[in-house]
Write an enzyme that holds these catalytic residues in place. Structure first.
Site, PDB file in Angstrom:
ATOM      1  N   TYR A  58       0.840  -1.215   0.000  1.00  0.00           N
ATOM      2  CA  TYR A  58       0.000   0.000   0.000  1.00  0.00           C
ATOM      3  C   TYR A  58       0.870   1.258   0.000  1.00  0.00           C
ATOM      4  CZ  TYR A  58      -3.217   3.683   1.298  1.00  0.00           C
ATOM      5  OH  TYR A  58      -3.932   4.848   1.309  1.00  0.00           O
TER       6      TYR A  58
ATOM      7  N   GLY B 128      -6.662   4.859  -0.691  1.00  0.00           N
ATOM      8  CA  GLY B 128      -8.017   4.898  -0.158  1.00  0.00           C
ATOM      9  C   GLY B 128      -8.848   3.747  -0.696  1.00  0.00           C
TER      10      GLY B 128
END
Length: 513
Positions: free
Chosen positions: A54, A61
């Site tokens: 990530y 998001g």
């Protein structure tokens, strides 16, 4: 010029004030540069692996499920900055933006973000050049950081968007960087996200509010003491032994401040002046230390939260010492948002009690012999009648501003970010409340000093005389026929806000608590 050195272990409130308000230079320590390089090696190694990480090789998001190929990652980082720089409304104050940028640099320098040393150096260079990105009033929900405000700052590092130069003129950021010999940064994996994901705006505004409130609370103790004198009240309620049996630290400090101001007064304790002698003063006079003291204790808690946040590395994901890069929720602004709201509540109450003392000074039925509205020729003159109206309007707005922003939440990012702090909003309204509080204290000062001067034949305390003389020397006039009041009130506000009231009194009393 004062220089602030940024290391890996956070910073201090004094350093934030020095950079934001004092234009102090910023330098990165060698320790910070080494930590930045080490963390970047970890990010580069993860970026080279096929597994998605990530913020390094994924979207953000609600779009974090997409794995981004290496050739698109630089574009990904540029795009997050451009798309998130979506603020609207009026530009926020220069000092707020400088605090925001410096605090983001503080976290970057911790070595937990994976940003390259050259990006951090560019952040320092922009601060030192006096270049201030244009950041707008609206755009932060106080969760996933102050996203839009920080994005506008990151946009400037890329040489895009608008910024204000050291001359105060807004120009394209690329032109300003070129004029100061600063090369725009080319963002790589993780870096765009790392520049956006922090509580830096709300924290910076908290630190500056605490700096202002420290001065205003001491000033409020002074004006409360002046009002007590003007109303011929008793200082006996300020005795240390009374406050020792209810040992809230702020209460004891406020009472001690008032007692120091009143030392040597010839106006206190004249209860026999009334036809119906008083047994005790009204709450707004007698309970001044309790109200101001509760606010002081609230500030102490807020400082503790600020100190912890200053020692924090707020980002998502973060690079840990063992080499892991982990997602987390440390960007959530709840700890800061709560104290920002709490301070607005305390400030509203302090303003409210100051206004009640002012109203008492103007009411001939409660002022113990003072002329109506402290007017020169009541009826022909209105005196300070409408000055109190202005003060009352400010108090009323402060009560509205005391409604907590942090009690609200509004979901965003397709329900991925489904609980937010609204800490930026709490900070913005606190700034307004702090400004209003200074004006309210200034009106009480204006009324109390005039009332003391109208007590002919009675001698005020030496500290009170010093305050009155300094106020008059600042161009704020004393008793007399009606005149254009707005300039006097504005000058009194500056006198309080700039700390000149406090300086005048402390020359007599010594440092107040």
């Amino acid at each position: 010029m004062h220089t602030v050195v940024v290391g890996t272990s956070g910073t201090t409130a004094q350093d934030v004030i020095a950079v934001a308000r004092g234009n102090a230079r910023v330098e990165l320590s060698q320790e910070a540069l080494d930590a930045l390089a080490k963390a970047r090696e970890i990010v580069d190694a993860l970026a080279a692996k096929p597994e998605p990480v990530y913020g390094v090789s994924t979207g953000f998001g609600a779009l974090a499920t997409r794995h981004i190929s290496p050739e698109l990652r630089a574009q990904l980082q540029r795009n997050i900055v451009r798309s998130h720089a979506a603020g609207m409304g009026a530009p926020v104050e220069r000092e707020v933006v400088r605090a925001l940028m410096f605090l983001r640099l503080k976290t970057v320098a911790s070595g937990h973000t994976g940003v390259r040393p050259e990006v951090a150096q560019t952040m320092a260079d922009v601060l030192n050049a006096g270049i201030t990105p244009v950041v707008h009033e609206y755009g932060s929900l106080g969760c996933s950081g102050d996203l839009a405000p920080l994005s506008h700052c990151a946009l400037t590092l890329m040489g895009e968007g608008d910024a204000e130069g050291p001359d105060g003129v807004v120009r394209p950021a690329g032109e300003l960087l070129a004029a100061h010999g600063i090369a725009p940064v080319e963002l790589r994996e993780k870096e765009g996200l790392a520049l956006l994901n922090g509580t830096d705006g709300m924290l910076g505004m908290l630190i500056m509010a605490l700096d202002d409130l420290d001065k205003l609370y001491k000033s409020a103790d002074i004006t409360a003491a002046l009002s007590l004198e003007a109303l011929l009240g008793t200082e006996k309620v300020l005795a240390p032994e009374l406050h020792a049996i209810r040992p809230h630290p702020g209460q004891g400090a406020a009472a001690a401040n008032m007692l120091a101001v009143l030392k040597g007064s010839g106006l206190t304790g004249h209860f026999q002046q009334d036809e119906a002698p008083r047994v005790q003063d009204a709450y707004s006079v007698r309970c001044a230390p309790q109200v101001a003291g509760a606010g002081r204790d609230t500030m102490a808690h807020a400082r503790l939260v600020a100190e912890r946040e200053l020692a924090s590395a707020v980002d998502n994901p973060v690079v840990l010492p063992d080499g892991r890069v982990e997602s987390n929720g440390n960007f959530h602004g709840a700890p800061v948002a709560y104290v920002l709201d709490f301070l607005a509540i305390a400030a509203a109450d302090l303003g409210s009690i100051a206004e009640r003392r002012t109203d008492r000074l103007l009411d001939k039925n409660r002022s113990h012999g003072l002329p109506p509205f402290l007017a020169d020729d009541a009826g022909v003159d209105s005196g300070l009648m409408i000055a109190q109206y202005t003060q009352a309007a400010l108090v009323s707005e402060m009560k509205r501003l005391a409604v907590p922003a942090s009690a609200d939440s509004i979901p965003s990012s397709a329900m991925q970010e489904d609980h937010v702090s609204m800490g930026w909003s709490a900070a913005r309204k606190l700034r307004t409340a702090v400004g209003n509080l200074g004006r309210i204290i200034a009106v009480e000062l204006y009324a109390a000093t005039r009332a003391i001067e109208l007590r002919e034949g009675l001698t005020p305390a030496p500290a009170s005389r010093a305050a009155i003389e300094a106020l008059r020397a600042a161009g704020v006039q004393g008793p007399g026929p009606d005149r254009f009041l707005a300039p006097d009130l504005e000058a009194a506000d500056a006198f309080v806000r700039e700390g000149r009231l406090l300086e005048a009194v402390e020359r007599v009393t010594g440092p107040l608590a």
